[in-house]
Design a protein around this motif. Structure first.
Motif, PDB file in Angstrom:
ATOM      1  N   TYR A   8      30.016  42.959  51.029  1.00 48.22           N
ATOM      2  CA  TYR A   8      31.313  42.995  50.366  1.00 48.22           C
ATOM      3  C   TYR A   8      31.837  44.422  50.374  1.00 48.22           C
ATOM      4  O   TYR A   8      31.093  45.368  50.172  1.00 48.22           O
ATOM      5  CB  TYR A   8      31.199  42.513  48.916  1.00 48.22           C
ATOM      6  CG  TYR A   8      30.728  41.075  48.817  1.00 48.22           C
ATOM      7  CD1 TYR A   8      31.628  40.031  48.925  1.00 48.22           C
ATOM      8  CD2 TYR A   8      29.389  40.781  48.624  1.00 48.22           C
ATOM      9  CE1 TYR A   8      31.201  38.723  48.841  1.00 48.22           C
ATOM     10  CE2 TYR A   8      28.954  39.467  48.536  1.00 48.22           C
ATOM     11  CZ  TYR A   8      29.862  38.446  48.652  1.00 48.22           C
ATOM     12  OH  TYR A   8      29.433  37.152  48.573  1.00 48.22           O
ATOM     13  N   GLY A  10      35.907  46.882  50.595  1.00 47.08           N
ATOM     14  CA  GLY A  10      37.362  46.883  50.619  1.00 47.08           C
ATOM     15  C   GLY A  10      37.957  46.215  49.404  1.00 47.08           C
ATOM     16  O   GLY A  10      37.560  46.457  48.264  1.00 47.08           O
ATOM     17  N   SER A  11      38.894  45.308  49.635  1.00 47.94           N
ATOM     18  CA  SER A  11      39.607  44.673  48.523  1.00 47.94           C
ATOM     19  C   SER A  11      38.723  43.733  47.720  1.00 47.94           C
ATOM     20  O   SER A  11      39.014  43.432  46.568  1.00 47.94           O
ATOM     21  CB  SER A  11      40.827  43.913  49.042  1.00 47.94           C
ATOM     22  OG  SER A  11      40.423  42.882  49.919  1.00 47.94           O
ATOM     23  N   SER A  12      37.603  43.277  48.304  1.00 49.21           N
ATOM     24  CA  SER A  12      36.744  42.345  47.563  1.00 49.21           C
ATOM     25  C   SER A  12      35.965  43.030  46.439  1.00 49.21           C
ATOM     26  O   SER A  12      35.397  42.351  45.592  1.00 49.21           O
ATOM     27  CB  SER A  12      35.785  41.617  48.507  1.00 49.21           C
ATOM     28  OG  SER A  12      34.867  42.509  49.083  1.00 49.21           O
ATOM     29  N   ARG A  14      37.510  45.797  44.708  1.00 53.00           N
ATOM     30  CA  ARG A  14      38.489  46.766  44.207  1.00 53.00           C
ATOM     31  C   ARG A  14      38.593  46.840  42.697  1.00 53.00           C
ATOM     32  O   ARG A  14      39.060  47.818  42.150  1.00 53.00           O
ATOM     33  CB  ARG A  14      39.855  46.494  44.808  1.00 53.00           C
ATOM     34  CG  ARG A  14      40.533  45.261  44.260  1.00 53.00           C
ATOM     35  CD  ARG A  14      41.936  45.071  44.807  1.00 53.00           C
ATOM     36  NE  ARG A  14      42.453  43.801  44.358  1.00 53.00           N
ATOM     37  CZ  ARG A  14      42.522  42.710  45.093  1.00 53.00           C
ATOM     38  NH1 ARG A  14      42.122  42.759  46.338  1.00 53.00           N
ATOM     39  NH2 ARG A  14      42.991  41.590  44.595  1.00 53.00           N
ATOM     40  N   ASP A  15      38.180  45.770  41.990  1.00 57.62           N
ATOM     41  CA  ASP A  15      38.312  45.804  40.539  1.00 57.62           C
ATOM     42  C   ASP A  15      37.223  44.934  39.906  1.00 57.62           C
ATOM     43  O   ASP A  15      36.540  44.176  40.596  1.00 57.62           O
ATOM     44  CB  ASP A  15      39.714  45.355  40.102  1.00 57.62           C
ATOM     45  CG  ASP A  15      40.084  43.975  40.613  1.00 57.62           C
ATOM     46  OD1 ASP A  15      39.222  43.064  40.591  1.00 57.62           O
ATOM     47  OD2 ASP A  15      41.242  43.798  41.034  1.00 57.62           O
ATOM     48  N   GLN A  18      37.159  41.113  40.670  1.00 59.46           N
ATOM     49  CA  GLN A  18      36.632  40.758  41.984  1.00 59.46           C
ATOM     50  C   GLN A  18      35.103  40.817  41.989  1.00 59.46           C
ATOM     51  O   GLN A  18      34.438  39.948  42.555  1.00 59.46           O
ATOM     52  CB  GLN A  18      37.198  41.683  43.060  1.00 59.46           C
ATOM     53  CG  GLN A  18      38.680  41.508  43.304  1.00 59.46           C
ATOM     54  CD  GLN A  18      39.014  40.160  43.863  1.00 59.46           C
ATOM     55  OE1 GLN A  18      39.494  39.286  43.152  1.00 59.46           O
ATOM     56  NE2 GLN A  18      38.750  39.949  45.122  1.00 59.46           N
ATOM     57  N   PRO A  43      34.791  50.666  47.905  1.00 64.70           N
ATOM     58  CA  PRO A  43      35.998  49.886  47.654  1.00 64.70           C
ATOM     59  C   PRO A  43      37.249  50.545  48.227  1.00 64.70           C
ATOM     60  O   PRO A  43      37.352  51.767  48.292  1.00 64.70           O
ATOM     61  CB  PRO A  43      36.072  49.831  46.125  1.00 64.70           C
ATOM     62  CG  PRO A  43      35.336  51.031  45.668  1.00 64.70           C
ATOM     63  CD  PRO A  43      34.270  51.281  46.695  1.00 64.70           C
ATOM     64  N   GLY A  44      38.186  49.701  48.649  1.00 62.04           N
ATOM     65  CA  GLY A  44      39.511  50.165  49.056  1.00 62.04           C
ATOM     66  C   GLY A  44      39.478  51.277  50.080  1.00 62.04           C
ATOM     67  O   GLY A  44      38.804  51.193  51.090  1.00 62.04           O
ATOM     68  N   ASP A  45      40.253  52.329  49.819  1.00 59.41           N
ATOM     69  CA  ASP A  45      40.360  53.462  50.742  1.00 59.41           C
ATOM     70  C   ASP A  45      39.351  54.562  50.435  1.00 59.41           C
ATOM     71  O   ASP A  45      39.490  55.684  50.925  1.00 59.41           O
ATOM     72  CB  ASP A  45      41.773  54.053  50.679  1.00 59.41           C
ATOM     73  CG  ASP A  45      42.817  53.070  51.170  1.00 59.41           C
ATOM     74  OD1 ASP A  45      42.483  52.262  52.058  1.00 59.41           O
ATOM     75  OD2 ASP A  45      43.956  53.110  50.674  1.00 59.41           O
TER      76      ASP A  45
END
Length: 65
Positions: A8, A10-12, A14-15, A18, A43-45
């Motif tokens: 998992y 990136g966006s999965s 991100r918070d 999730q 996560p994310g960028d």
């Protein structure tokens, strides 16, 4: 018994919501008898930011996927 490897990132991740969804899904799989190996990447960028920081420290940092 099934051994699952799940990654998992990136966006999965991100918070917190999730992450909780991943945890619930993982709990269900374990309850069904599966064994899990879970890999969580940045996560994310955040990966881009970490690479920028590494480039400031060393002119040729290693990138691993």
């Amino acid at each position: 018994m099934v051994i699952r490897v799940e990654k998992y990132g990136g966006s999965s991740v991100r918070d917190p919501e999730q992450l909780q969804a991943i945890a619930r899904s993982s709990e269900q799989k374990v309850a069904q008898g599966d064994q899990l190996v879970i890999v969580v990447s940045a996560p994310g960028d955040l990966t881009d930011e970490l690479l920028e920081r590494a480039n400031k420290i060393h002119s040729a940092p290693r990138e691993e996927s």
